[in-house]
Scaffold this motif. Sequence first.
Motif, mmCIF file in Angstrom:
data_model
loop_
_atom_site.group_PDB
_atom_site.id
_atom_site.type_symbol
_atom_site.label_atom_id
_atom_site.label_comp_id
_atom_site.label_asym_id
_atom_site.label_seq_id
_atom_site.Cartn_x
_atom_site.Cartn_y
_atom_site.Cartn_z
ATOM 1 N N GLU A 207 0.829 -1.200 0.000
ATOM 2 C CA GLU A 207 0.000 0.000 0.000
ATOM 3 C C GLU A 207 0.865 1.253 0.000
ATOM 4 O O GLU A 207 0.616 2.202 -0.735
ATOM 5 N N LEU A 210 2.604 1.716 -3.261
ATOM 6 C CA LEU A 210 1.699 2.179 -4.305
ATOM 7 C C LEU A 210 1.364 3.654 -4.162
ATOM 8 O O LEU A 210 1.205 4.346 -5.165
ATOM 9 N N VAL A 211 1.227 4.155 -2.929
ATOM 10 C CA VAL A 211 0.904 5.580 -2.808
ATOM 11 C C VAL A 211 2.121 6.466 -3.028
ATOM 12 O O VAL A 211 1.991 7.675 -3.080
ATOM 13 N N THR A 367 -1.939 -0.667 -10.300
ATOM 14 C CA THR A 367 -1.386 0.497 -9.618
ATOM 15 C C THR A 367 -2.269 0.869 -8.428
ATOM 16 O O THR A 367 -1.997 1.801 -7.725
ATOM 17 N N ARG A 368 -3.349 0.120 -8.281
ATOM 18 C CA ARG A 368 -4.230 0.348 -7.134
ATOM 19 C C ARG A 368 -4.493 -0.977 -6.456
ATOM 20 O O ARG A 368 -4.149 -2.023 -6.970
ATOM 21 N N LEU A 369 -5.165 -0.919 -5.309
ATOM 22 C CA LEU A 369 -5.570 -2.161 -4.656
ATOM 23 C C LEU A 369 -6.835 -2.642 -5.328
ATOM 24 O O LEU A 369 -7.521 -1.899 -6.006
ATOM 25 N N LYS A 370 -7.156 -3.918 -5.094
ATOM 26 C CA LYS A 370 -8.382 -4.464 -5.679
ATOM 27 C C LYS A 370 -9.586 -3.866 -4.987
ATOM 28 O O LYS A 370 -9.575 -3.696 -3.790
ATOM 29 N N ARG B 47 -8.599 4.596 1.572
ATOM 30 C CA ARG B 47 -7.957 4.052 0.374
ATOM 31 C C ARG B 47 -8.433 4.766 -0.880
ATOM 32 O O ARG B 47 -7.666 4.944 -1.828
ATOM 33 N N THR B 51 -5.943 7.424 -3.334
ATOM 34 C CA THR B 51 -5.870 6.920 -4.717
ATOM 35 C C THR B 51 -5.498 5.442 -4.816
ATOM 36 O O THR B 51 -5.137 4.955 -5.869
ATOM 37 N N LEU B 52 -5.620 4.724 -3.691
ATOM 38 C CA LEU B 52 -5.317 3.295 -3.745
ATOM 39 C C LEU B 52 -6.470 2.504 -4.332
ATOM 40 O O LEU B 52 -6.297 1.384 -4.778
ATOM 41 N N MET B 53 -7.668 3.116 -4.292
ATOM 42 C CA MET B 53 -8.844 2.435 -4.817
ATOM 43 C C MET B 53 -9.648 3.414 -5.627
ATOM 44 O O MET B 53 -9.631 4.608 -5.362
#
Lengths: 370, 307
Positions: A207, A210-211, A367-370, B47, B51-53
């Motif tokens: 996480e 990714l950020v 590039t993001r979480l599911k 999230r 921008t993680l989701m």
Amino acid sequence: MKEFVASIRKEFLHIFRDKRTILIVMIMPVVQIILFGFAISTEVNEVRVAVCGDLSDPQVDKIVDRISHNKYLTVNMMISDPEEIEGLFRRNMADVAVCFERNFDKELRSSGKATVHITGDGSDPNTARIITGYVTGVIQEIQTEITASLTGGQQVSMSPVVQLMYNPAMKSSYNFVPGVMGLILMLICSMMTAVSIVKEKETGTLELLLVSPVRPQWIILSKMMPYLALSAVNFASILLLSHFVMEVPVNGSLLLLSAVALVFVVASLAIGLLISVISSTQKVALMISGMGLTMPTMIFSGIIFPCESMPEILQWFSDIIPAKWFIIMVKKIMIQGDGLGSIVKELSILTGMAAVFLAVSIKSFRTRLK
Amino acid sequence: MYSIEIDNISKSYGKTAAVRDISLKVETGEIFGLIGPDGAGKTTLFRIMTTLMMPDSGKGRICGLDMVKDYFMIRKKIGYMPGKFSLYQDLSVKENLEFFATLFGTTVEDSYQTIKEIYSQIEPFRDRRAGKLSGGMKQKLALCCALVHKPSVLFLDEPTTGVDAVSRKEFWNMLGRIRESGVTVFVSTPYMDEAALCDRLALIKEGSIIGTGTPSSLVKAYPHRMLSVKAGRMYPLLKKLRETPGVISCFSFGDSHHVAYDATRTDSRSIVEEAVRAGFPDCTAKEITPGIEDCFMQLSRKWTTQD
């Protein structure tokens, strides 16, 4: 670029600080090579031959003498009755028995025909076949001589001389060194990469990665680099071991061999990445790489079972296993000493696989979480 | 000037809605608290904002940048500290910090001033593996890592969960100083006592915002009056109080019960008398101002009955 270097450094730290990983990665190839080399050897040495027959018979004596002078065979026992053979095999006191008929010399001279019985221990069919082959060879050889001496060299006879090219001594190491190389490179690249990415998913550090403003492609590449380096070390150690301990030659170009290995490693890394995309925990990643990768590789790449003797459907299946193509190429380069010309087909298949796997895995890495 | 503006954000996992139609505005330089119980959708909202989701619907701007389109630019401007301790346990304090500094294109030396106050507390342990730190120190390290690139918005998802009371207090003092340096802080917590320390709050329940405002405005908007009631036998008292006419709600609150009552129908004295009559001779009551938790209870009851 700095970010990339820092990531690679971090990845190496992970590996070096985890004693179990480093143990698996560095020790496993050595253990496997030695294990395959000495424990699972299919070579036949010091065959114990039991002889049943009359040694005072000149022809019998001659043949027995010849057998005992063979490099691989030793006559360790004389028996008087063929009935005893079974007992010998049961007590594991002989590997093969040779029985001459009564009045062997006389029969041979009068009718030109005499019988020799060769009895092998079929409880291990592969070894038995090789051993009986040796003994038959010796007897055939002597037969030509006898025929010649009896008929005064008049009679023509054909004597097949069997020679195994590239591997005259029938060393099994010629088969398993390429196999183990394929297996180990595959394991280290796929399993370790998959586990190392999934681990970051599990601990939540992915996480944070990714950020960060670092492009995911760089994250992935930085994860692959250490395993690429480790594979190079393993590749070298396998080659050194097989050359100095197993005495397997590198007949072809070392450079070509390394290039082929590099393509294979890239394909394996990409597969590892794919596994990490599918799995959410390290356990799942291990399961997938164990059941879905290692086992099929062992079975279908021709390390243990020859692909040619499989049912056709399974042969097709074996075609999608990258290790199969790699092993074929290694055999060609290392053992047969072939050049680039003869591996064009295999190399293009493997390169194609590597490209497809790499493209799919980078594409599916989110590039993001599911 | 708003640092965070989100509009009708929704997100569901399969058929379960995690976040429903949430709209929020957070001003630059304030501590904004997202208060709600576990499973309310706080982490999902974090999230989405970091921008993680992707949200299923709705749009938003972080630091004036579009949440979906400019996600890459946003990542440079925000700091995020996830709820779970998410640093490399096998790397030392220094290595973790340096790694995250490099990842964001800076160095520890460059941003030393920003993190100095927090980092100086863990600096004596800089060669210790992060996994071997105590809970409070882990949290400080995580905060340092989130601050190392001087973000303009800091997202802290339940930063004080699992941290002792003293460290929690220290942590909130640090947040106050971070705000003074101009950073917007968006923080979530399940602890109602921390809510009072925020500049503004949003109360979240089952994925919906049930109330927003400053702590004092939320308390001011509380529609009922409140008593703190005590007696020897607390549990039977709770049941009795709930049956008393004029009482709107009654919850157990540590060593006393908080009773909300309708001032037009009853008063403190008659509630106590009623309880004494019912067999609680030692019953005492004290008029109190409701806290954030009382507001949360009331709003959540109202939200449930409306739904």
